[in-house]
Design a protein around this motif. Structure first.
Motif, PDB file in Angstrom:
ATOM      1  N   LEU A 169      51.557  88.416  43.223  1.00  0.00           N
ATOM      2  CA  LEU A 169      52.099  87.340  42.388  1.00  0.00           C
ATOM      3  C   LEU A 169      51.731  85.984  42.981  1.00  0.00           C
ATOM      4  O   LEU A 169      51.930  85.738  44.167  1.00  0.00           O
ATOM      5  CB  LEU A 169      53.632  87.451  42.291  1.00  0.00           C
ATOM      6  N   VAL A 170      51.193  85.120  42.129  1.00  0.00           N
ATOM      7  CA  VAL A 170      50.861  83.744  42.524  1.00  0.00           C
ATOM      8  C   VAL A 170      51.759  82.808  41.711  1.00  0.00           C
ATOM      9  O   VAL A 170      51.763  82.857  40.482  1.00  0.00           O
ATOM     10  CB  VAL A 170      49.381  83.425  42.231  1.00  0.00           C
ATOM     11  N   ILE A 171      52.526  81.961  42.410  1.00  0.00           N
ATOM     12  CA  ILE A 171      53.363  80.963  41.733  1.00  0.00           C
ATOM     13  C   ILE A 171      52.853  79.579  42.117  1.00  0.00           C
ATOM     14  O   ILE A 171      52.645  79.296  43.300  1.00  0.00           O
ATOM     15  CB  ILE A 171      54.854  81.104  42.133  1.00  0.00           C
ATOM     16  N   THR A 172      52.629  78.728  41.133  1.00  0.00           N
ATOM     17  CA  THR A 172      52.202  77.354  41.390  1.00  0.00           C
ATOM     18  C   THR A 172      53.288  76.423  40.882  1.00  0.00           C
ATOM     19  O   THR A 172      53.625  76.452  39.703  1.00  0.00           O
ATOM     20  CB  THR A 172      50.883  77.038  40.660  1.00  0.00           C
ATOM     21  N   ASP A 173      53.833  75.606  41.801  1.00  0.00           N
ATOM     22  CA  ASP A 173      54.891  74.669  41.412  1.00  0.00           C
ATOM     23  C   ASP A 173      54.261  73.325  41.065  1.00  0.00           C
ATOM     24  O   ASP A 173      53.345  72.871  41.752  1.00  0.00           O
ATOM     25  CB  ASP A 173      55.886  74.501  42.565  1.00  0.00           C
ATOM     26  N   GLU A 174      54.771  72.688  40.027  1.00  0.00           N
ATOM     27  CA  GLU A 174      54.192  71.450  39.499  1.00  0.00           C
ATOM     28  C   GLU A 174      52.695  71.655  39.310  1.00  0.00           C
ATOM     29  O   GLU A 174      51.860  70.952  39.858  1.00  0.00           O
ATOM     30  CB  GLU A 174      54.480  70.254  40.426  1.00  0.00           C
ATOM     31  N   GLN A 175      52.353  72.668  38.486  1.00  0.00           N
ATOM     32  CA  GLN A 175      50.979  73.154  38.356  1.00  0.00           C
ATOM     33  C   GLN A 175      49.994  72.065  37.932  1.00  0.00           C
ATOM     34  O   GLN A 175      48.832  72.118  38.297  1.00  0.00           O
ATOM     35  CB  GLN A 175      50.925  74.321  37.374  1.00  0.00           C
ATOM     36  N   HIS A 176      50.442  71.041  37.169  1.00  0.00           N
ATOM     37  CA  HIS A 176      49.495  70.017  36.720  1.00  0.00           C
ATOM     38  C   HIS A 176      49.026  69.124  37.855  1.00  0.00           C
ATOM     39  O   HIS A 176      48.094  68.354  37.696  1.00  0.00           O
ATOM     40  CB  HIS A 176      50.129  69.164  35.607  1.00  0.00           C
ATOM     41  N   ARG A 177      49.668  69.247  39.052  1.00  0.00           N
ATOM     42  CA  ARG A 177      49.237  68.444  40.199  1.00  0.00           C
ATOM     43  C   ARG A 177      48.018  69.059  40.886  1.00  0.00           C
ATOM     44  O   ARG A 177      47.434  68.461  41.758  1.00  0.00           O
ATOM     45  CB  ARG A 177      50.375  68.330  41.219  1.00  0.00           C
ATOM     46  N   PHE A 178      47.704  70.284  40.565  1.00  0.00           N
ATOM     47  CA  PHE A 178      46.542  70.944  41.155  1.00  0.00           C
ATOM     48  C   PHE A 178      45.423  71.002  40.134  1.00  0.00           C
ATOM     49  O   PHE A 178      45.651  71.146  38.945  1.00  0.00           O
ATOM     50  CB  PHE A 178      46.882  72.375  41.592  1.00  0.00           C
ATOM     51  N   GLN A 231      52.490  91.428  47.969  1.00  0.00           N
ATOM     52  CA  GLN A 231      52.808  90.130  48.565  1.00  0.00           C
ATOM     53  C   GLN A 231      52.878  89.044  47.489  1.00  0.00           C
ATOM     54  O   GLN A 231      52.355  89.210  46.393  1.00  0.00           O
ATOM     55  CB  GLN A 231      51.718  89.739  49.583  1.00  0.00           C
ATOM     56  N   GLY A 232      53.522  87.930  47.848  1.00  0.00           N
ATOM     57  CA  GLY A 232      53.618  86.804  46.923  1.00  0.00           C
ATOM     58  C   GLY A 232      53.170  85.519  47.590  1.00  0.00           C
ATOM     59  O   GLY A 232      53.252  85.376  48.818  1.00  0.00           O
ATOM     60  N   ALA A 233      52.680  84.562  46.778  1.00  0.00           N
ATOM     61  CA  ALA A 233      52.262  83.253  47.290  1.00  0.00           C
ATOM     62  C   ALA A 233      52.837  82.163  46.398  1.00  0.00           C
ATOM     63  O   ALA A 233      52.874  82.303  45.175  1.00  0.00           O
ATOM     64  CB  ALA A 233      50.741  83.157  47.314  1.00  0.00           C
ATOM     65  N   LEU A 234      53.299  81.090  47.024  1.00  0.00           N
ATOM     66  CA  LEU A 234      53.835  79.946  46.281  1.00  0.00           C
ATOM     67  C   LEU A 234      53.133  78.684  46.770  1.00  0.00           C
ATOM     68  O   LEU A 234      53.220  78.328  47.944  1.00  0.00           O
ATOM     69  CB  LEU A 234      55.351  79.831  46.496  1.00  0.00           C
ATOM     70  N   MET A 235      52.394  78.019  45.869  1.00  0.00           N
ATOM     71  CA  MET A 235      51.647  76.811  46.232  1.00  0.00           C
ATOM     72  C   MET A 235      52.332  75.592  45.635  1.00  0.00           C
ATOM     73  O   MET A 235      52.645  75.565  44.443  1.00  0.00           O
ATOM     74  CB  MET A 235      50.206  76.907  45.737  1.00  0.00           C
ATOM     75  N   VAL A 236      52.563  74.573  46.472  1.00  0.00           N
ATOM     76  CA  VAL A 236      53.245  73.349  46.038  1.00  0.00           C
ATOM     77  C   VAL A 236      52.405  72.136  46.433  1.00  0.00           C
ATOM     78  O   VAL A 236      51.547  72.229  47.309  1.00  0.00           O
ATOM     79  CB  VAL A 236      54.664  73.243  46.659  1.00  0.00           C
ATOM     80  N   PRO A 237      52.643  70.965  45.804  1.00  0.00           N
ATOM     81  CA  PRO A 237      51.744  69.827  46.046  1.00  0.00           C
ATOM     82  C   PRO A 237      51.904  69.097  47.378  1.00  0.00           C
ATOM     83  O   PRO A 237      50.963  68.483  47.838  1.00  0.00           O
ATOM     84  CB  PRO A 237      52.036  68.882  44.879  1.00  0.00           C
TER      85      PRO A 237
END
Length: 678
Positions: free
Chosen positions: A378-387, A304-310
């Motif tokens: 797979l873990v994808i973090t978008d705009e990672q510096h916001r977390f 599975q995959g995960a995508l975290m966004v701010p």
């Protein structure tokens, strides 16, 4: 021996020990490694050869009686005319009234200070007569704290060398010293404190710059090796042919940069090591489709995959994109945010645990308790510096050694990426999709505002939308800048036929989402906002960006804001309203007009602002180098990184006698884990 307390240095008593401890200096080694940050050049020069605002030392004849004036509380200004190399210079000394007694008409004196070529003036310096022993060498200047005087510090450093110089050990292996013709460590540090010539000082700086970069990069590579050994990844098995078929069925051709980056990510996924990669791509460069390819490969491998966004609205837009790209292949994509209803949330969590959901998108709701996966790969973090660091770590721990991909639309200069992210692999999408029109950027003064409002009216009249960005929410006595509330009122009166929205950081999350949703659905024509829209939303219908007081923003931030428009097929515009007083402000505005390339802009921004300000020094993870400068000395940084990679991979580094002192030195440096970014 070098780790002995500073009290062992002759002449260092309890008071001096206390003063040094206030500066973080407790040992002899720490003292001799407290290097000067600049040098006063007391070599007498011809004034005709000096540059404007350069610090120089000259010798001349006193041409007039010195004039002393007092002002304020205990403040004074002493001026005297001196004939130097045929020119009549005015020398100015502040708060040194005693110098008047040392100056006599017709006497030859030596002056040091900042030279104003236009006014033929030398100011803020020192005076030396023939009586007080002129030092014509390079004089080191140190950072000091409290009551400690530079002269006293120089004296004890000199004494430390007298007592301990013979005990200083070389930490670099002979092979590197020979290859790069580097000065020995003992001589290097001695020359940095007490340079015998400009040439020797250059050689010493060259050696120390390389040493600082090599030590930092070795720490990063050692951390990376340690992390890889401690946490093995999940090797993923998928058919390359199936991936190629997926690429051919995409609704648009991929750019060469996208293809290159996808290959880099797929190799990581197939590796036994856990991926720890940063994906950089300018606004609109196509990071989402790269993420989709990575997720597609992971699903083919049965994970599975995960995508975290701010933000929620960004999560919704990502879901729309991924559903279009992946659902035709039978991949189930689901969304989980704070707004998800309780009943729906319960069903989603159950399907996620059972593996019925392939990809989950969401905000920080993904890291809450009860969000469990069957087999997260797979873990994808978008705009990672916001977390925050902890938020990203929690998501990673929800799987068994999942691969990690960080994405950012903030173009980070390669200089900073190599330095700050030395423990990560960095992929860059440095090419824009074909057919995308560059945003037309104009810089205008504030008196052009009526014409800008007319232009905005034309854009809105044909159904387009506009952003208007302001630095502050409300009026401030400290800063004379336009604020969002006033501008919202002004535009509502000037354009009464259109709905003008207002968004700023003091609104609740729900209020922000509501305003942004209205703008995304074209129910609001103009969005007046502070920089909260910097990360974000895809509104192809928005064709105009107006930024008030643009000189108050950095280049990277201005570029991020400009990236909110130009997402559709129509020509878009960015108007910078600015009356910059400084040369740097004018230069920033001109750079914005001249280029749309985010990476080029970020390099210029780094040159203008320095590395500490680029991310904010607290989260940048950059060490404070004593001599090295990651912008000026970037080529050395690249060489040091390549050398560090080779060394850590070599047997000689771990076993060889030539590397023993370097290994020992690194072991003593316990702070390196604090210097890396999560």
């Amino acid at each position: 021996m070098m780790n002995q307390p500073v009290s062992k240095i002759h002449g260092v008593g309890p008071r001096m020990v206390e003063q040094l401890e206030n500066m973080g200096i407790e040992t002899v080694q720490q003292l001799i490694e407290h290097l000067p940050f600049r040098y006063e050049d007391h070599a007498v020069r011809r004034v005709t050869e000096a540059e404007h605002e350069e610090r120089i030392t000259v010798r001349g004849t006193v041409h007039s009686e010195p004039l002393l004036r007092f002002y304020g509380k205990n403040k004074s200004r002493l001026t005297v005319r001196v004939l130097v190399d045929g020119l009549l210079l005015q020398a100015v000394f502040f708060n040194q009234p005693y110098l008047k007694r040392q100056i006599s008409l017709g006497e030859v004196i030596t002056l040091s200070g900042k030279f104003d070529r236009h006014r033929l003036m030398l100011s803020g310096g020192t005076l030396k007569t023939t009586e007080n022993n002129v030092n014509e060498g390079l004089e080191p200047v140190y950072s000091i704290r409290g009551n400690l005087k530079i002269t006293a510090l120089r004296k004890i450093i000199q004494q430390a060398f007298t007592q301990f110089e013979g005990q200083m050990e070389e930490i670099l292996p002979s092979q590197l010293l020979t290859s790069y013709r580097l000065m020995g460590r003992a001589e290097t540090i001695h020359q940095l404190h007490f340079p015998t010539s400009i040439e020797k000082l250059k050689q010493a700086k060259r050696r120390m710059i390389y040493e600082e970069f090599l030590l930092f990069q070795l720490k990063m590579q050692l951390f990376r090796k340690k992390e890889r050994e401690a946490v093995q990844g999940q090797k993923k098995f998928f058919s390359q042919n199936v991936i190629e078929e997926f690429k051919t069925k995409l609704p648009f051709p991929l750019t060469n940069a996208q293809l290159r980056v996808i290959d880099e990510i797929l190799k990581d996924l197939q590796s036994e090591y856990r991926m720890n990669r940063l994906l950089q791509g300018d606004v609109g460069s196509g990071k989402t489709v790269v993420a989709a390819c990575a997720l597609f490969a992971v699903i083919q491998a049965g994970l599975q995959g995960a995508l975290m966004v701010p933000t929620e609205i960004l999560a919704e837009q990502h879901k729309e994109s991924l559903v279009d790209l992946l659902e035709p292949f039978g991949i189930k994509v689901q969304l989980l945010t704070g707004s998800t209803k309780v009943k729906e949330r319960r069903a989603i969590l159950e399907e996620l645990r059972e593996g019925k959901i392939d990809i989950i998108l969401g905000t920080h709701a993904l890291i809450q308790e009860g969000v469990d996966f069957k087999n997260l790969g797979l873990v994808i973090t978008d705009e990672q510096h916001r977390f925050g660091v902890e938020q990203r770590r929690i998501l990673r721990k929800k799987g068994i050694r999942p691969d990690v991909l960080f994405m950012t639309a903030t173009p980070i200069p390669r200089t900073l990426a190599i330095s700050a992210f030395g423990d990560m692999d960095v992929s860059v999408i440095d090419e824009m999709p074909k057919g995308r029109l560059p945003v037309d950027t104009r810089w205008v003064k504030h008196d052009m505002l009526p014409r800008i409002i007319q232009f905005m009216d034309k854009q809105l009249n044909v159904g387009k939308q506009a952003y208007v960005i302001c630095p502050l929410i409300e009026e401030s006595e400290k800063l004379d800048v336009q604020n969002a509330i006033d501008v919202h009122l002004q535009l509502s009166q000037a354009l009464p036929q259109y709905k003008i929205g207002l968004m700023h950081g003091r609104l609740s999350s729900d209020e922000k989402e509501s305003v942004m949703n209205e703008f995304a659905r074209n129910k609001v024509s103009v969005l007046v906002s502070t920089t909260v829209v910097e990360v974000g939303v895809n509104v192809p219908n928005a064709t105009l960006m107006v930024i008030y007081d643009a000189e108050r923003f950095g280049l990277a931030q201005l570029h991020q804001l400009r990236g909110r428009v130009g997402r559709g097929k129509e020509q878009s515009y960015c108007i910078l309203l600015a009356d910059p007083k400084s040369d740097m402000g004018k230069e920033r505005m001109q750079i914005m007009v001249d280029t749309n390339n985010g990476f080029e802009l970020s390099e210029r921004d780094l040159e203008l602002r320095g590395p500490g300000d680029f991310f904010g020094s607290k989260q940048s993870g950059l060490p404070k180098f004593k001599v090295a400068d990651i912008v000026e000395d970037f080529k050395v940084l690249e060489v040091a990184r390549q050398d560090a990679v080779k060394l850590v991979q070599s047997k000689a580094f771990w076993d060889g006698e030539d590397y023993a002192l370097l290994r020992d030195y690194l072991k003593k440096q316990t702070s390196f884990t604090e210097e890396k970014l999560d």
